[in-house]
Scaffold this active site. Structure first.
Site, PDB file in Angstrom:
ATOM      1  CG  LEU A  64      -1.986  -1.269   1.340  1.00 13.38           C
ATOM      2  CD1 LEU A  64      -2.283  -1.629   2.630  1.00 13.38           C
ATOM      3  CD2 LEU A  64      -2.989  -1.056   0.241  1.00 13.38           C
ATOM      4  N   PRO A  65       0.291   2.394  -0.424  1.00 16.67           N
ATOM      5  CG  PRO A  65      -1.069   3.828  -1.529  1.00 16.67           C
ATOM      6  CD  PRO A  65      -1.108   2.714  -0.808  1.00 16.67           C
ATOM      7  CB  THR A  95       8.309   2.201   1.676  1.00 16.68           C
ATOM      8  OG1 THR A  95       8.921   1.363   0.883  1.00 16.68           O
ATOM      9  CG2 THR A  95       9.366   2.919   2.339  1.00 16.68           C
ATOM     10  CE  LYS A 170      12.157   1.279   0.066  1.00 17.78           C
ATOM     11  NZ  LYS A 170      12.789   0.723  -1.694  1.00 17.78           N
ATOM     12  CE  LYS A 245       6.289   5.979   0.898  1.00 11.66           C
ATOM     13  NZ  LYS A 245       5.733   4.844   0.885  1.00 11.66           N
TER      14      LYS A 245
HETATM   15  P1  NAD Z   1       0.786   2.447  -6.190  1.00 11.65           P
HETATM   16  O1  NAD Z   1       0.042   3.588  -5.662  1.00 11.65           O
HETATM   17  O2  NAD Z   1       0.815   2.261  -7.591  1.00 11.65           O
HETATM   18  O3  NAD Z   1      -0.090   1.178  -5.599  1.00 11.65           O
HETATM   19  C1  NAD Z   1      -0.877   1.213  -4.401  1.00 11.65           C
HETATM   20  C2  NAD Z   1      -2.075   0.573  -4.395  1.00 11.65           C
HETATM   21  O4  NAD Z   1      -2.695   0.547  -3.336  1.00 11.65           O
HETATM   22  C3  NAD Z   1      -3.134   1.503  -5.499  1.00 11.65           C
HETATM   23  O5  NAD Z   1      -3.704   0.855  -6.431  1.00 11.65           O
HETATM   24  C4  NAD Z   1      -4.190   1.899  -4.289  1.00 11.65           C
HETATM   25  O6  NAD Z   1      -5.467   2.069  -5.215  1.00 11.65           O
HETATM   26  C5  NAD Z   1      -4.229   0.809  -3.408  1.00 11.65           C
HETATM   27  N1  NAD Z   1      -4.680   1.304  -2.141  1.00 11.65           N
HETATM   28  C6  NAD Z   1      -4.856   2.300  -1.478  1.00 11.65           C
HETATM   29  N2  NAD Z   1      -5.699   2.482  -0.184  1.00 11.65           N
HETATM   30  C7  NAD Z   1      -6.108   1.184  -0.181  1.00 11.65           C
HETATM   31  C8  NAD Z   1      -6.896   0.428   0.436  1.00 11.65           C
HETATM   32  N3  NAD Z   1      -7.318   1.326   1.657  1.00 11.65           N
HETATM   33  N4  NAD Z   1      -7.237  -0.889   0.234  1.00 11.65           N
HETATM   34  C9  NAD Z   1      -6.824  -1.529  -0.731  1.00 11.65           C
HETATM   35  N5  NAD Z   1      -6.086  -0.945  -1.651  1.00 11.65           N
HETATM   36  C10 NAD Z   1      -5.665   0.496  -1.477  1.00 11.65           C
HETATM   37  O7  NAD Z   1       1.943   2.538  -5.307  1.00 11.65           O
HETATM   38  P2  NAD Z   1       3.275   1.354  -5.814  1.00 11.65           P
HETATM   39  O8  NAD Z   1       4.141   1.988  -6.464  1.00 11.65           O
HETATM   40  O9  NAD Z   1       2.742  -0.035  -6.040  1.00 11.65           O
HETATM   41  O10 NAD Z   1       3.798   1.456  -4.206  1.00 11.65           O
HETATM   42  C11 NAD Z   1       3.611   0.733  -2.991  1.00 11.65           C
HETATM   43  C12 NAD Z   1       4.440   0.817  -1.953  1.00 11.65           C
HETATM   44  O11 NAD Z   1       5.732   0.127  -2.261  1.00 11.65           O
HETATM   45  C13 NAD Z   1       4.652   2.076  -1.419  1.00 11.65           C
HETATM   46  O12 NAD Z   1       4.872   2.025  -0.032  1.00 11.65           O
HETATM   47  C14 NAD Z   1       6.018   2.476  -2.060  1.00 11.65           C
HETATM   48  O13 NAD Z   1       6.926   3.192  -1.486  1.00 11.65           O
HETATM   49  C15 NAD Z   1       6.813   1.046  -2.083  1.00 11.65           C
HETATM   50  N6  NAD Z   1       7.827   0.919  -3.459  1.00 11.65           N
HETATM   51  C16 NAD Z   1       7.625   1.415  -4.595  1.00 11.65           C
HETATM   52  C17 NAD Z   1       8.502   1.153  -5.627  1.00 11.65           C
HETATM   53  C18 NAD Z   1       8.268   1.501  -7.009  1.00 11.65           C
HETATM   54  O14 NAD Z   1       9.076   1.821  -7.793  1.00 11.65           O
HETATM   55  N7  NAD Z   1       7.098   1.897  -7.147  1.00 11.65           N
HETATM   56  C19 NAD Z   1       9.630   0.471  -5.132  1.00 11.65           C
HETATM   57  C20 NAD Z   1       9.966   0.323  -3.900  1.00 11.65           C
HETATM   58  C21 NAD Z   1       9.042   0.321  -2.912  1.00 11.65           C
END
Ligand code: NAD
Length: 296
Positions: A64-65, A95, A170, A245
């Site tokens: 999740l975000p 994260t 991380k 973030k």
């Molecule tokens: P994203 O925004 O693409 O995906 C998050 C998903 O969570 C979205 O589809 C959103 O609709 C869903 N969501 C939000 N609240 C919700 C709820 N209450 N119930 C169900 N679903 C819900 O983000 P992402 O890029 O997939 O990143 C996710 C996590 O991974 C973050 O914490 C980010 O910091 C971490 N991360 C991302 C990357 C990257 O390159 N994108 C790399 C390493 C770590």
């Protein structure tokens, strides 16, 4: 195995697909209809809320975000800890700050449910290829259980210590990354301004003491590193807003233990400025544009 996957976005959607490919039944939930649609097309079973997904599952994975979403999914009105049976396992790969996952794990423990943190490195490319690094915080037994599942989505599964230790690893890694990217951007921009060919400069740096991931694999100057976001208009990498973030998490954690992170504070402001300038979605290496806006 029956697995619930909550959060099927850029990372979670691809990770869930790797679990499906490995033959697991995956019950998924997301707030986004697009994410749900893609998951269903890949063979996932769509659930109507986190509890609906978790009640079928031996293991729950969340991606999740930010911390508020994680708290909501574990402890909110349709939170999974209320329905998961004793002996269940939950793995949060988002994260977030270390304290939030420790608090959630305490609630889990009171219900005999193991909750661990397993944030990732490797980005969307690693998520798709199943080559992520997982930094896991939990006890030895839970780590061994989690490792079996995580190995379908990653190639390095590292046990960092107790609950919260994965998040500590991380955010410290991303603190170093955020600073090193600005350092490389400054060096590349200064060199170009002084008249050296950026390719020649990068060649020297990458065989000298300035070499790091930001100079080598992901150089911010266009067309230096093959496949780097800088070589495709800073699209499709690690968004500046996500780096912002993560630096905020490092600053918050540093404040809790009164540890100075001087450069972390400075570069956090630089990425903040980039976001305000409308570049929040561009890869964080686009920070170089603030040094040489007409050339990079
Ligand atoms: P994203 O925004 O693409 O995906 C998050 C998903 O969570 C979205 O589809 C959103 O609709 C869903 N969501 C939000 N609240 C919700 C709820 N209450 N119930 C169900 N679903 C819900 O983000 P992402 O890029 O997939 O990143 C996710 C996590 O991974 C973050 O914490 C980010 O910091 C971490 N991360 C991302 C990357 C990257 O390159 N994108 C790399 C390493 C770590």
């Amino acid at each position: 195995m029956n697995i619930a996957f909550i959060g099927l976005g850029n990372m979670g959607g691809k990770m869930a697909q790797n679990l499906l490919k490995a033959g697991h039944t995956v019950y998924g939930f997301d707030l986004s209809p697009t994410a749900i649609q893609e998951f269903q097309t890949a063979g996932g079973v769509v659930s109507t809320n986190p509890q609906d997904a978790a009640k079928h599952a031996d293991v729950v994975i969340t991606m999740l975000p930010a911390a508020k979403h994680v708290k909501d999914v574990y402890l909110g009105d349709t939170g999974i800890l209320a329905v998961l049976p004793e002996g269940g396992l939950c793995i949060d790969s988002s994260t977030i700050d270390p304290q939030t996952i420790k608090d959630i794990a305490e609630v889990g423990k009171s219900k005999n449910i193991q909750v661990c943190d397993a944030p990732v490195s490797g980005g969307t490319v690693g998520a798709q290829a199943g080559t992520l690094t997982f930094m896991v915080g939990t006890d030895e037994d839970t780590f061994n259980k989690a490792k079996n599942i995580l190995s379908h989505m990653g190639k390095n599964i590292v046990h960092c210590g107790d609950v919260g230790a994965g998040q500590i690893a991380k955010i410290c890694n991303n603190l170093i990354l955020g600073i090193s990217m600005v350092a490389v951007a400054e060096g590349m921009a200064l060199g170009a301004k002084l008249g050296i060919d950026p390719e020649a400069l990068a060649g020297v740096v990458n065989s000298s003491s300035g070499r790091c991931w930001s100079s080598d694999v992901c150089n911010p100057w266009p067309n230096i590193s093959e496949n780097a976001p800088a070589s495709r208009g800073y699209q499709g990498g690690f968004a500046t807003q996500l780096m912002l973030k993560d630096l905020g998490l490092a600053i918050e954690a540093a404040g809790q233990v009164k540890q100075p992170i001087l450069l972390g504070g400075l570069v956090q402001q630089l990425y903040q400025q980039r976001c305000l300038q409308g570049h929040a979605q561009l890869d964080f290496s686009s920070i170089i544009q603030n040094y040489l806006p007409d050339e990079a």
